[in-house]
Design a protein around this motif. Structure first.
Motif, PDB file in Angstrom:
ATOM      1  N   TYR A   1       0.779  -1.134  -0.104  1.00 53.39           N
ATOM      2  CA  TYR A   1      -0.028   0.068   0.076  1.00 53.39           C
ATOM      3  C   TYR A   1       1.155   1.211  -0.059  1.00 53.39           C
ATOM      4  O   TYR A   1       2.008   1.177   0.567  1.00 53.39           O
ATOM      5  CB  TYR A   1      -0.986  -0.067   1.302  1.00 53.39           C
ATOM      6  N   ASP A   2       0.245   2.243  -0.615  1.00 53.50           N
ATOM      7  CA  ASP A   2       1.269   3.518  -0.728  1.00 53.50           C
ATOM      8  C   ASP A   2       0.820   4.550   0.603  1.00 53.50           C
ATOM      9  O   ASP A   2      -0.159   4.042   1.454  1.00 53.50           O
ATOM     10  CB  ASP A   2       0.897   4.423  -1.779  1.00 53.50           C
ATOM     11  N   GLU A   3       1.371   5.653   0.652  1.00 56.50           N
ATOM     12  CA  GLU A   3       1.355   6.454   2.082  1.00 56.50           C
ATOM     13  C   GLU A   3      -0.392   6.821   2.276  1.00 56.50           C
ATOM     14  O   GLU A   3      -0.824   7.434   3.190  1.00 56.50           O
ATOM     15  CB  GLU A   3       2.004   7.516   2.000  1.00 56.50           C
ATOM     16  N   TRP A   4      -1.185   6.920   1.167  1.00 59.17           N
ATOM     17  CA  TRP A   4      -2.470   7.071   1.179  1.00 59.17           C
ATOM     18  C   TRP A   4      -3.662   5.928   1.482  1.00 59.17           C
ATOM     19  O   TRP A   4      -4.546   5.995   1.556  1.00 59.17           O
ATOM     20  CB  TRP A   4      -3.027   7.926  -0.102  1.00 59.17           C
ATOM     21  N   GLY A   5      -2.834   4.636   1.497  1.00 53.89           N
ATOM     22  CA  GLY A   5      -3.677   3.642   1.751  1.00 53.89           C
ATOM     23  C   GLY A   5      -4.272   2.898   0.653  1.00 53.89           C
ATOM     24  O   GLY A   5      -5.171   1.997   0.932  1.00 53.89           O
ATOM     25  N   THR A   6      -3.877   3.278  -0.493  1.00 55.41           N
ATOM     26  CA  THR A   6      -4.481   2.654  -1.636  1.00 55.41           C
ATOM     27  C   THR A   6      -3.339   1.848  -2.227  1.00 55.41           C
ATOM     28  O   THR A   6      -2.204   1.764  -1.842  1.00 55.41           O
ATOM     29  CB  THR A   6      -4.783   3.608  -2.837  1.00 55.41           C
ATOM     30  N   LEU A   7      -3.778   0.718  -2.893  1.00 52.25           N
ATOM     31  CA  LEU A   7      -2.945  -0.574  -3.113  1.00 52.25           C
ATOM     32  C   LEU A   7      -1.973   0.116  -4.404  1.00 52.25           C
ATOM     33  O   LEU A   7      -2.465   0.846  -5.088  1.00 52.25           O
ATOM     34  CB  LEU A   7      -3.841  -1.566  -3.961  1.00 52.25           C
ATOM     35  N   LYS A   8      -0.880  -0.276  -4.457  1.00 55.01           N
ATOM     36  CA  LYS A   8       0.154   0.073  -5.311  1.00 55.01           C
ATOM     37  C   LYS A   8       0.005  -0.731  -6.504  1.00 55.01           C
ATOM     38  O   LYS A   8       0.621  -0.120  -7.529  1.00 55.01           O
ATOM     39  CB  LYS A   8       1.641  -0.054  -4.781  1.00 55.01           C
ATOM     40  N   CYS A   9      -0.652  -1.818  -6.360  1.00 54.02           N
ATOM     41  CA  CYS A   9      -0.890  -2.595  -7.648  1.00 54.02           C
ATOM     42  C   CYS A   9      -1.556  -1.957  -8.581  1.00 54.02           C
ATOM     43  O   CYS A   9      -2.546  -1.328  -8.356  1.00 54.02           O
ATOM     44  CB  CYS A   9      -1.355  -4.067  -7.186  1.00 54.02           C
ATOM     45  N   GLU A  10      -0.921  -2.034  -9.834  1.00 51.62           N
ATOM     46  CA  GLU A  10      -1.719  -1.271 -10.940  1.00 51.62           C
ATOM     47  C   GLU A  10      -2.510  -2.213 -11.855  1.00 51.62           C
ATOM     48  O   GLU A  10      -3.065  -1.957 -12.874  1.00 51.62           O
ATOM     49  CB  GLU A  10      -0.692  -0.363 -11.963  1.00 51.62           C
ATOM     50  N   THR A  11      -2.556  -3.587 -11.417  1.00 48.88           N
ATOM     51  CA  THR A  11      -3.373  -4.621 -12.165  1.00 48.88           C
ATOM     52  C   THR A  11      -2.724  -4.707 -13.633  1.00 48.88           C
ATOM     53  O   THR A  11      -3.350  -4.673 -14.509  1.00 48.88           O
ATOM     54  CB  THR A  11      -4.865  -4.436 -12.346  1.00 48.88           C
ATOM     55  N   CYS A  12      -1.232  -4.652 -13.714  1.00 52.12           N
ATOM     56  CA  CYS A  12      -0.935  -4.637 -15.202  1.00 52.12           C
ATOM     57  C   CYS A  12      -0.514  -5.878 -15.303  1.00 52.12           C
ATOM     58  O   CYS A  12      -0.254  -6.264 -16.747  1.00 52.12           O
ATOM     59  CB  CYS A  12       0.415  -3.880 -15.109  1.00 52.12           C
TER      60      CYS A  12
END
Lengths: 229, 440
Positions: A48-59
């Motif tokens: 997760y990044d610092e805003w709590g959203t997933l870093k995964c970009e589903t690439c």
């Protein structure tokens, strides 16, 4: 077996004695750490990044690289499109339910197709026949499917994956890479606008370039060629 | 439709020799003016090795921007052990501001078809693919007509001109991404995969399309080939300074734009002059050379020759062949941000320096333009550019740093105005959003 009585005992005791003086294999874990085996890759974990959203970009690049095809994913992609895919081996809960259904003799629903609008896959089969079921023509297949349905239904991608043998992750990667392929029906105009805002099309670049040359007024070149105001 | 710019009559024409033809797909008319003479000569007199040697002697280099010697690619592909070989003509023309490849394909499809046929004969390829943008319907139509006519006349197809060499040529429309102009990305698209560049080596000449040796040449490179075979390598080598031959450029000035064929090594000043006079009272401020990832050059570098080495030395590149002239209404920082943003949003996202680093570059430019730069931004820009260049996988990534890097190199006073004085000399950006009350 042995001709001399007691030799077996002596041999056994020799092993014990040797072990006694050998270095111990027990590791005092937190202080001492052993090197992991060279093929160990650790547990799969999404960050997760610092805003709590997933870093995964589903690439799907990890899914493509995975040698045993154990990685799969679902959720929102970077363009804000809801796009879910269930990986068969990972959904153990659904698996168990499915086998229970099967044992009780009832029909097993296919979870891959449930959340999506039902599409008639006959046209996909016809298109695949036309392209000889050859994954090398994937771009042509996807363009033909989009021409037939107006967009790329996920069920159609699964069907293509099943019939051509190409991995779903590869097909998804191709389909999500090219700007002219889309996963939503063409009626979702606001989503198309969002996609365009995220990836400015080339015409927009050209007009922005002209605007920038003409002093950033946004008037384009025709406005700029007139008398300087 | 872009028009052709008038060039001085003394300038050589190689690529646009037949561009004035009434019907570009008329094979008989084209043959009367020398079309397929090169292919015949290549097959009858030179043979595969002789053809490659001729191209090597002419010093023909790739017109797609990289400037790699064409004969080297051909030789590598010809020597590789493989059951099949491919020739791919790259006519994608990714830069939205340059229609040079499309112009060539529309006005002289036979030169590209013949060039690809000679390349295929030289390396022993049985398949040649001409990749074109799907939007360029007119080029696709004319190419298909040209290929059909050439097949009927026996220049393509089974047993080309009695040589025993078979050649299937096809047009493949591709679309959907700026990156398709890059050779390995184009090959990926032709294979039906997502368009991301590959690690090189192995180069496509060793392992390309479907893992077979593939020669990927720009259509302008291939269109030069018949002329070389017909007129000899020496005649070609006599044209141009530092690099031989000619190239198509698209000049875009506030006064208008158009395409011209120029010899490599022509001073930029003469190319810029083709675009016409600037509006009264305006002077050239910067020249953008090489498309969205090109370099911004100041007017005092206009004597630089338009060739691969000279441009690289001053921080620009031939690239897509577009020459964009900005007069003093434009703000260099604003222009550099636009270019970097386009490159960043068109990046394929394969490597981290490109996916994340170029976005950071755009953010730095955003901060400078909005008037809230950080004190470390210029150091960060320099370091980040160096890191991106050092770890780049493909040229797109390497060159994305050019607009900002060259802007910083040549237009430092203007950048300093933004940074230190919160003002934009051209009056384009408004870097005084925060300090609006304090500054006038």
């Amino acid at each position: 077996m042995s001709l001399i009585p007691g030799l077996g005992i002596v041999g056994g005791m020799a092993v014990t004695l040797r072990r006694f003086f050998e270095p111990k294999v027990t590791v005092k874990y937190p202080e001492d750490r052993r090197d992991p085996p060279h093929k160990f890759r650790g547990r799969l974990q999404l960050l997760y990044d610092e805003w709590g959203t997933l870093k995964c970009e589903t690439c799907f690049q990890c899914a493509q690289a995975c040698p045993i095809e154990c990685i799969d994913m679902g959720g929102m992609d970077t363009r804000g499109r809801y796009h879910v895919h269930w990986g068969p081996p990972e959904t153990y809960g659904e698996r168990r339910e499915e086998s229970a259904l099967r044992r009780s003799g009832r029909t097993v629903p296919d979870p891959a197709y449930r959340p999506f609008a039902a599409v008639n896959l006959g046209r996909v089969d016809a298109i695949l026949d036309e392209f000889d079921h050859d994954p090398a023509h994937m771009l042509g297949i996807l363009e033909a499917v989009q021409a037939a349905y107006g967009y790329l239904p996920v069920a159609a991608l699964k069907r293509i994956s099943n019939l051509t043998g190409a991995w779903y992750a590869m097909i998804y990667g191709t389909a999500s890479y090219y700007a002219h392929l889309r996963f939503e029906p063409p009626t979702a105009t606001e989503q198309v606008a969002a996609v365009n805002a995220h990836r400015p099309p080339e015409a927009a670049y050209l007009s922005a370039l002209d605007a920038s040359l003409a002093g950033g007024s946004g008037g384009g070149r025709s406005a700029g060629t007139g008398a300087p105001n | 439709m872009v028009e052709l710019l008038a060039t001085p009559p003394a300038w050589p024409t190689i690529l646009l020799e037949r561009a004035g033809a009434k019907d570009p797909t008329d094979l008989d008319a084209a043959v009367r003016t020398g079309a397929f003479e090169g292919l015949r000569r290549s097959i009858r007199d030179l043979g595969p090795t002789g053809t490659i040697a001729t191209i090597a002697a002419s010093g023909l280099r790739g017109r797609g921007g990289g400037g790699y010697p064409a004969a080297e690619k051909w030789r590598t592909a010809a020597q590789a052990e493989a059951p099949r070989r491919y020739v791919v003509a790259n006519g994608y023309g990714a830069d939205p501001a340059a229609a040079t490849d499309r112009y060539l394909l529309e006005h002289d499809p036979f030169s590209v078809v013949e060039g690809a046929a000679i390349a295929a004969f030289a390396i022993g390829a049985s398949d040649a693919i001409i990749a074109v943008r799907t939007e360029a319907t007119e080029s696709i139509r004319r190419l298909e007509a040209a290929i059909g006519a050439a097949e009927e006349a026996g220049f393509l197809g089974f047993d080309v001109l009695g040589s025993g060499h078979d050649l299937v040529m096809s047009v493949r429309p591709v679309q959907g991404a700026y990156m398709l102009g890059e050779e390995t990305v184009l090959l990926k698209a032709l294979e039906g995969k997502r368009g991301q560049p590959e690690q090189r080596p192995p180069y496509p000449a060793e392992r390309g399309l479907y893992d077979m040796p593939t020669v990927v040449n720009n259509v302008q490179t291939l269109a030069s080939v018949p002329w070389i075979v017909r007129n000899g390598a020496d005649a070609f080598a006599a044209i141009g300074a530092r690099t031989n031959g000619t190239i198509l450029v698209q000049v875009r000035t506030p006064a208008g734009d158009g395409i011209a064929e120029v010899a490599l090594g022509t001073p930029l000043r003469e190319i810029v002059a083709l675009g016409g006079k600037l509006p009264k009272g305006r002077s050239i401020k910067a020249v953008l050379i090489g498309g969205p990832s090109g370099g911004l050059l100041p007017p005092d570098l206009l004597d630089t020759g338009y060739d691969f080495e000279s441009l690289r030395a001053v921080g620009a590149h031939v690239g897509s062949g577009s020459v964009v002239v900005a007069d003093d209404r434009a703000c260099v920082v604003d222009l550099a941000r636009l270019l970097t943003r386009f490159c960043a949003s068109e990046a394929c996202g394969k490597t981290i320096p490109c996916r994340i680093g170029t976005r950071r570059l755009v953010e730095i430019a955003d901060r400078v333009i909005d008037g809230r730069p950080r004190p470390t931004d210029m150091t960060l820009l320099t370091d980040l550019s160096a890191d991106i260049v050092a770890s780049a996988l493909c040229d797109h990534e390497r060159l994305t740093t050019l607009p900002l890097a060259s802007g910083m190199r040549y237009f430092r006073p203007e950048l300093d105005d933004h940074l230190l004085r919160s003002s934009c000399p051209a009056g384009v950006c408004h870097p005084i959003a925060v300090a609006a009350g304090a500054a006038s």
